[in-house]
Design an enzyme around this catalytic site. Sequence first.
Site, short mmCIF file in Angstrom:
data_model
loop_
_atom_site.label_atom_id
_atom_site.label_comp_id
_atom_site.label_asym_id
_atom_site.label_seq_id
_atom_site.Cartn_x
_atom_site.Cartn_y
_atom_site.Cartn_z
N CYS A 193 -16.39 2.30 -20.11
CA CYS A 193 -17.73 2.28 -19.53
C CYS A 193 -18.56 1.08 -19.97
O CYS A 193 -19.43 0.60 -19.23
CB CYS A 193 -18.47 3.57 -19.89
SG CYS A 193 -17.72 5.06 -19.22
N CYS B 152 -24.78 4.91 -13.30
CA CYS B 152 -23.70 5.89 -13.22
C CYS B 152 -24.21 7.22 -13.76
O CYS B 152 -24.56 7.34 -14.94
CB CYS B 152 -22.50 5.42 -14.02
SG CYS B 152 -21.16 6.64 -14.11
N CYS C 93 -12.63 2.25 -14.84
CA CYS C 93 -12.99 3.66 -14.69
C CYS C 93 -11.72 4.50 -14.64
O CYS C 93 -11.42 5.21 -13.68
CB CYS C 93 -13.81 3.85 -13.41
SG CYS C 93 -14.65 5.45 -13.29
N GLU D 60 0.83 -1.21 0.00
CA GLU D 60 0.00 0.00 0.00
C GLU D 60 0.86 1.26 0.00
O GLU D 60 0.52 2.25 -0.65
CB GLU D 60 -0.94 0.00 1.22
CG GLU D 60 -2.12 -0.94 1.09
CD GLU D 60 -3.03 -0.57 -0.07
OE1 GLU D 60 -3.27 0.64 -0.30
OE2 GLU D 60 -3.51 -1.49 -0.76
N CYS E 111 -18.22 -1.70 -17.46
CA CYS E 111 -18.31 -1.34 -16.04
C CYS E 111 -19.51 -2.02 -15.38
O CYS E 111 -20.63 -1.93 -15.90
CB CYS E 111 -18.41 0.18 -15.89
SG CYS E 111 -18.56 0.71 -14.17
#
Length: 351
Positions: free
Chosen positions: A195, A204, A188, A36, A198
């Site tokens: 799209c 959306c 995205c 991370e 997605c």
Amino acid sequence: MSAPFAERLLAWFDQHGRHDLPWQHPRTPYRVWVSEIMLQQTQVATVIPYFERFMARFPDIDALAVAEADDVLSLWSGLGYYARARNLHAAARQMAADGVPETVEGWAELPGVGPSTAAAIVAQAFDRRAVILDGNVKRVLARHAAVDTPIETTATQRALWALAEARTPASRAADYTQAIMDLGATVCRRGAPRCEVCPVRVDCEARRQGRVGELPARRRRKPRPVRERVVLWLEDARGRLLLEKRPPSGIWGGLACPPIEERAEDADDRLARLGLRRAGEWRLLGRLRHVFSHFELDAEVIGALVDEAGVADAPGEWHDPEQLAHAPPVGLPAPVQRLVRERIGVSLAAG
């Protein structure tokens, strides 16, 4: 009626998400934490080889805690944002003494770990519900809810945290956290969003309004100021390069670099302060340019041979450029390492 956001996202993740990332096998708190930190402002493909080398050298918190700072920075060379490495090292020492946190609050108290990173660690390492809001997640949520105020503002950040809280499920915390990060990274995307594939496209708002390309909204950025500097490439008769450790804060804090001056006119004075004598004329070797988050560095690189008589008393350390190019024993900024590689086999002593 559409299934809940998290349900659709998890179904997509089960089929299309990333399940073979090295920090997922095994997915221990230490491995998740290191990944991370490395992934902050850095793409997965770039991080993977660094992560694997880092784990081979520092397989656990204790190994990292007892390491020398130069060893940590040398493995970070080229990854950028070097404060992350210094914070990682400091946090390892803190955890070696106090133990590994198991809560978001505990992780957020460690150097270099903000609220979203702390939540990502807890969700993935302990599979506990925790709400994340990294750059990818902000983009997904801003588009899905058509949040059109500048993303940098406090009000927008509060709104996005609320959206993230509302969408984070009670179960499968580790999978959901990875899923929404994967969605932002692979579907995205900032540019050329996909799209059509997605899993949450049906509701959306940015897609419905034809505004995917506009969101997230951002303030107009001011041009970055340019700082002009001069990098001094100093070689001895054996072709070794002089490097100094930079101050802990500022440009490339804690890393090894050739001496840097503000003006070429100051180069000889710097040699005198180093206790060195120039054995030939200064030569223009090129330029070193690098874009930082708040400014651009544009540095002229000038080189000179240094008389052997003055070398022994010089501060800093002398290094073989061949080793610096391929297996640096010290932490090097990526632009400096590129410069070294460009000059392999081009000794100043050869004329």
